[in-house]
Design a protein around this motif. Structure first.
Motif, PDB file in Angstrom:
ATOM      1  N   ILE A  22      69.136 115.435  47.962  1.00  0.00           N
ATOM      2  CA  ILE A  22      69.948 115.605  49.180  1.00  0.00           C
ATOM      3  C   ILE A  22      69.052 116.000  50.353  1.00  0.00           C
ATOM      4  O   ILE A  22      69.207 115.487  51.468  1.00  0.00           O
ATOM      5  CB  ILE A  22      71.071 116.634  48.949  1.00  0.00           C
ATOM      6  CG1 ILE A  22      72.128 116.048  48.009  1.00  0.00           C
ATOM      7  CG2 ILE A  22      71.709 117.069  50.273  1.00  0.00           C
ATOM      8  CD1 ILE A  22      73.192 117.037  47.571  1.00  0.00           C
ATOM      9  N   GLN A  23      68.099 116.902  50.114  1.00  0.00           N
ATOM     10  CA  GLN A  23      67.184 117.301  51.185  1.00  0.00           C
ATOM     11  C   GLN A  23      66.356 116.112  51.672  1.00  0.00           C
ATOM     12  O   GLN A  23      66.185 115.922  52.883  1.00  0.00           O
ATOM     13  CB  GLN A  23      66.275 118.434  50.719  1.00  0.00           C
ATOM     14  CG  GLN A  23      66.967 119.761  50.577  1.00  0.00           C
ATOM     15  CD  GLN A  23      66.057 120.843  50.021  1.00  0.00           C
ATOM     16  OE1 GLN A  23      64.930 120.582  49.584  1.00  0.00           O
ATOM     17  NE2 GLN A  23      66.546 122.066  50.023  1.00  0.00           N
ATOM     18  N   ILE A  24      65.853 115.320  50.733  1.00  0.00           N
ATOM     19  CA  ILE A  24      65.054 114.147  51.117  1.00  0.00           C
ATOM     20  C   ILE A  24      65.913 113.182  51.930  1.00  0.00           C
ATOM     21  O   ILE A  24      65.483 112.679  52.977  1.00  0.00           O
ATOM     22  CB  ILE A  24      64.456 113.465  49.865  1.00  0.00           C
ATOM     23  CG1 ILE A  24      63.347 114.351  49.270  1.00  0.00           C
ATOM     24  CG2 ILE A  24      63.916 112.069  50.199  1.00  0.00           C
ATOM     25  CD1 ILE A  24      62.896 113.933  47.877  1.00  0.00           C
ATOM     26  N   GLY A  25      67.135 112.934  51.473  1.00  0.00           N
ATOM     27  CA  GLY A  25      68.042 112.061  52.218  1.00  0.00           C
ATOM     28  C   GLY A  25      68.349 112.601  53.604  1.00  0.00           C
ATOM     29  O   GLY A  25      68.414 111.841  54.580  1.00  0.00           O
ATOM     30  N   ALA A  26      68.520 113.915  53.700  1.00  0.00           N
ATOM     31  CA  ALA A  26      68.806 114.536  54.998  1.00  0.00           C
ATOM     32  C   ALA A  26      67.617 114.402  55.945  1.00  0.00           C
ATOM     33  O   ALA A  26      67.793 114.111  57.135  1.00  0.00           O
ATOM     34  CB  ALA A  26      69.188 116.000  54.819  1.00  0.00           C
ATOM     35  N   ALA A  47      67.147 126.208  63.702  1.00  0.00           N
ATOM     36  CA  ALA A  47      66.174 127.008  62.958  1.00  0.00           C
ATOM     37  C   ALA A  47      66.779 127.640  61.712  1.00  0.00           C
ATOM     38  O   ALA A  47      66.109 127.762  60.682  1.00  0.00           O
ATOM     39  CB  ALA A  47      65.582 128.085  63.869  1.00  0.00           C
ATOM     40  N   TYR A  48      68.073 128.025  61.785  1.00  0.00           N
ATOM     41  CA  TYR A  48      68.680 128.675  60.615  1.00  0.00           C
ATOM     42  C   TYR A  48      68.670 127.754  59.401  1.00  0.00           C
ATOM     43  O   TYR A  48      68.578 128.220  58.264  1.00  0.00           O
ATOM     44  CB  TYR A  48      70.104 129.158  60.916  1.00  0.00           C
ATOM     45  CG  TYR A  48      71.164 128.094  60.910  1.00  0.00           C
ATOM     46  CD1 TYR A  48      71.793 127.717  59.722  1.00  0.00           C
ATOM     47  CD2 TYR A  48      71.549 127.461  62.086  1.00  0.00           C
ATOM     48  CE1 TYR A  48      72.775 126.732  59.716  1.00  0.00           C
ATOM     49  CE2 TYR A  48      72.524 126.486  62.080  1.00  0.00           C
ATOM     50  CZ  TYR A  48      73.133 126.113  60.900  1.00  0.00           C
ATOM     51  OH  TYR A  48      74.085 125.149  60.890  1.00  0.00           O
ATOM     52  N   MET A  49      68.764 126.435  59.618  1.00  0.00           N
ATOM     53  CA  MET A  49      68.734 125.499  58.500  1.00  0.00           C
ATOM     54  C   MET A  49      67.388 125.579  57.771  1.00  0.00           C
ATOM     55  O   MET A  49      67.336 125.675  56.541  1.00  0.00           O
ATOM     56  CB  MET A  49      68.989 124.069  58.973  1.00  0.00           C
ATOM     57  CG  MET A  49      70.351 123.837  59.545  1.00  0.00           C
ATOM     58  SD  MET A  49      70.445 122.163  60.238  1.00  0.00           S
ATOM     59  CE  MET A  49      72.157 122.102  60.724  1.00  0.00           C
ATOM     60  N   ALA A  50      66.323 125.538  58.545  1.00  0.00           N
ATOM     61  CA  ALA A  50      64.982 125.626  57.956  1.00  0.00           C
ATOM     62  C   ALA A  50      64.784 126.964  57.260  1.00  0.00           C
ATOM     63  O   ALA A  50      64.251 127.017  56.138  1.00  0.00           O
ATOM     64  CB  ALA A  50      63.919 125.422  59.032  1.00  0.00           C
ATOM     65  N   VAL A  51      65.221 128.043  57.884  1.00  0.00           N
ATOM     66  CA  VAL A  51      65.047 129.375  57.297  1.00  0.00           C
ATOM     67  C   VAL A  51      65.801 129.483  55.971  1.00  0.00           C
ATOM     68  O   VAL A  51      65.261 129.963  54.976  1.00  0.00           O
ATOM     69  CB  VAL A  51      65.504 130.481  58.282  1.00  0.00           C
ATOM     70  CG1 VAL A  51      65.559 131.835  57.603  1.00  0.00           C
ATOM     71  CG2 VAL A  51      64.574 130.525  59.491  1.00  0.00           C
ATOM     72  N   ILE A  52      67.037 129.021  55.934  1.00  0.00           N
ATOM     73  CA  ILE A  52      67.832 129.104  54.704  1.00  0.00           C
ATOM     74  C   ILE A  52      67.200 128.276  53.591  1.00  0.00           C
ATOM     75  O   ILE A  52      67.055 128.743  52.456  1.00  0.00           O
ATOM     76  CB  ILE A  52      69.291 128.659  54.972  1.00  0.00           C
ATOM     77  CG1 ILE A  52      70.020 129.726  55.784  1.00  0.00           C
ATOM     78  CG2 ILE A  52      70.029 128.373  53.659  1.00  0.00           C
ATOM     79  CD1 ILE A  52      71.382 129.286  56.292  1.00  0.00           C
ATOM     80  N   ILE A  53      66.821 127.051  53.903  1.00  0.00           N
ATOM     81  CA  ILE A  53      66.249 126.180  52.876  1.00  0.00           C
ATOM     82  C   ILE A  53      64.927 126.735  52.367  1.00  0.00           C
ATOM     83  O   ILE A  53      64.693 126.800  51.152  1.00  0.00           O
ATOM     84  CB  ILE A  53      66.106 124.738  53.407  1.00  0.00           C
ATOM     85  CG1 ILE A  53      67.501 124.128  53.597  1.00  0.00           C
ATOM     86  CG2 ILE A  53      65.256 123.892  52.468  1.00  0.00           C
ATOM     87  CD1 ILE A  53      67.517 122.794  54.317  1.00  0.00           C
ATOM     88  N   ILE A  54      64.059 127.172  53.264  1.00  0.00           N
ATOM     89  CA  ILE A  54      62.761 127.711  52.847  1.00  0.00           C
ATOM     90  C   ILE A  54      62.944 129.033  52.101  1.00  0.00           C
ATOM     91  O   ILE A  54      62.278 129.286  51.088  1.00  0.00           O
ATOM     92  CB  ILE A  54      61.812 127.843  54.057  1.00  0.00           C
ATOM     93  CG1 ILE A  54      61.459 126.439  54.585  1.00  0.00           C
ATOM     94  CG2 ILE A  54      60.549 128.615  53.685  1.00  0.00           C
ATOM     95  CD1 ILE A  54      60.760 126.412  55.924  1.00  0.00           C
ATOM     96  N   ALA A  87      72.881 119.429  53.549  1.00  0.00           N
ATOM     97  CA  ALA A  87      71.753 119.791  52.679  1.00  0.00           C
ATOM     98  C   ALA A  87      71.566 121.304  52.631  1.00  0.00           C
ATOM     99  O   ALA A  87      71.269 121.871  51.568  1.00  0.00           O
ATOM    100  CB  ALA A  87      70.472 119.108  53.159  1.00  0.00           C
ATOM    101  N   THR A  88      71.767 121.959  53.754  1.00  0.00           N
ATOM    102  CA  THR A  88      71.630 123.421  53.814  1.00  0.00           C
ATOM    103  C   THR A  88      72.694 124.092  52.942  1.00  0.00           C
ATOM    104  O   THR A  88      72.382 124.999  52.160  1.00  0.00           O
ATOM    105  CB  THR A  88      71.737 123.918  55.271  1.00  0.00           C
ATOM    106  OG1 THR A  88      70.744 123.256  56.064  1.00  0.00           O
ATOM    107  CG2 THR A  88      71.537 125.418  55.363  1.00  0.00           C
ATOM    108  N   ILE A  89      73.923 123.634  53.059  1.00  0.00           N
ATOM    109  CA  ILE A  89      75.014 124.202  52.251  1.00  0.00           C
ATOM    110  C   ILE A  89      74.738 123.988  50.765  1.00  0.00           C
ATOM    111  O   ILE A  89      74.879 124.914  49.950  1.00  0.00           O
ATOM    112  CB  ILE A  89      76.376 123.574  52.652  1.00  0.00           C
ATOM    113  CG1 ILE A  89      76.725 123.879  54.104  1.00  0.00           C
ATOM    114  CG2 ILE A  89      77.489 124.033  51.706  1.00  0.00           C
ATOM    115  CD1 ILE A  89      76.850 125.348  54.427  1.00  0.00           C
TER     116      ILE A  89
END
Length: 189
Positions: free
Chosen positions: A127-131, A88-95, A167-169
């Motif tokens: 990068i996000q699309i690739g991920a 969930a932290y990945m989604a939260v950081i990206i959003i 992607a998150t980083i």
């Protein structure tokens, strides 16, 4: 509405189809969802090319194009969190990064400044699309997930999970860059 904006709107219209394909349990549903996502993602490059090549750049297009990208990526991330494909932290950081940059652009607009998309921001989107596609193809729930699983720090991680972590980083990096380059916009004089 010109052709470029119609292509952008098609990306938004593909989002519910993508969600239905991903969430509805039928044979090859994740593959169908991945194809829908990939087609929607490809429209991002096509609408930009059409807009620039045929001089169809509009204020509406400048607004709706990045919004369509954010909606598409956010939808995929939320679906993945729901299926325990990513943390969930990945989604939260990206959003959160997308909200912050959108807020910064809003402040800039109020001051008569337009913040153009940076190369870092464009790379971030790629990068996000690739991920996302990597999670579809090589996430731990995918049919090919076990093919590319790595033992890191005593835990098993799928290639899709690692791709989303990267992607998150990079998303954090691009957000920090946007803020650093435009920090004067946030100063009150």
């Amino acid at each position: 509405m010109n052709l470029a904006n119609k292509i952008t709107m098609s990306r938004i219209l593909l989002i519910p189809l993508f969600m239905i394909a991903y969430m509805w349990d039928f044979a090859y549903n994740e593959l169908v969802a991945c194809v829908i996502f990939a087609v929607a993602a490809l429209t991002d490059g096509v609408d930009g090319y059409v807009a620039r090549s045929y001089k169809m750049v509009t204020d509406f297009g400048k607004f709706i194009d990045p919004l369509a990208d954010k909606l598409l990526i956010a939808t995929a991330l939320i679906c993945f969190v729901g299926e325990n494909e990513i943390a969930a932290y990945m989604a939260v950081i990206i959003i959160a990064r997308e909200f912050i940059v959108t807020g910064l652009r809003t402040v800039a607009m109020s001051k008569g400044v337009v913040i153009a998309a940076s190369m870092t921001g464009k790379i971030k989107t790629c990068i996000q699309i690739g991920a996302v596609i990597s999670v579809f193809l090589f996430g731990h729930n995918s049919p090919y997930g076990e093919m590319l699983t790595f033992d890191l720090f005593g835990s098993q991680y799928s290639f899709g999970y690692i791709a989303m972590f990267i992607a998150t980083i990079y998303t954090v990096y691009s957000g920090v860059e946007y803020l650093a380059k435009n920090k004067k916009l946030l100063e009150d004089h």
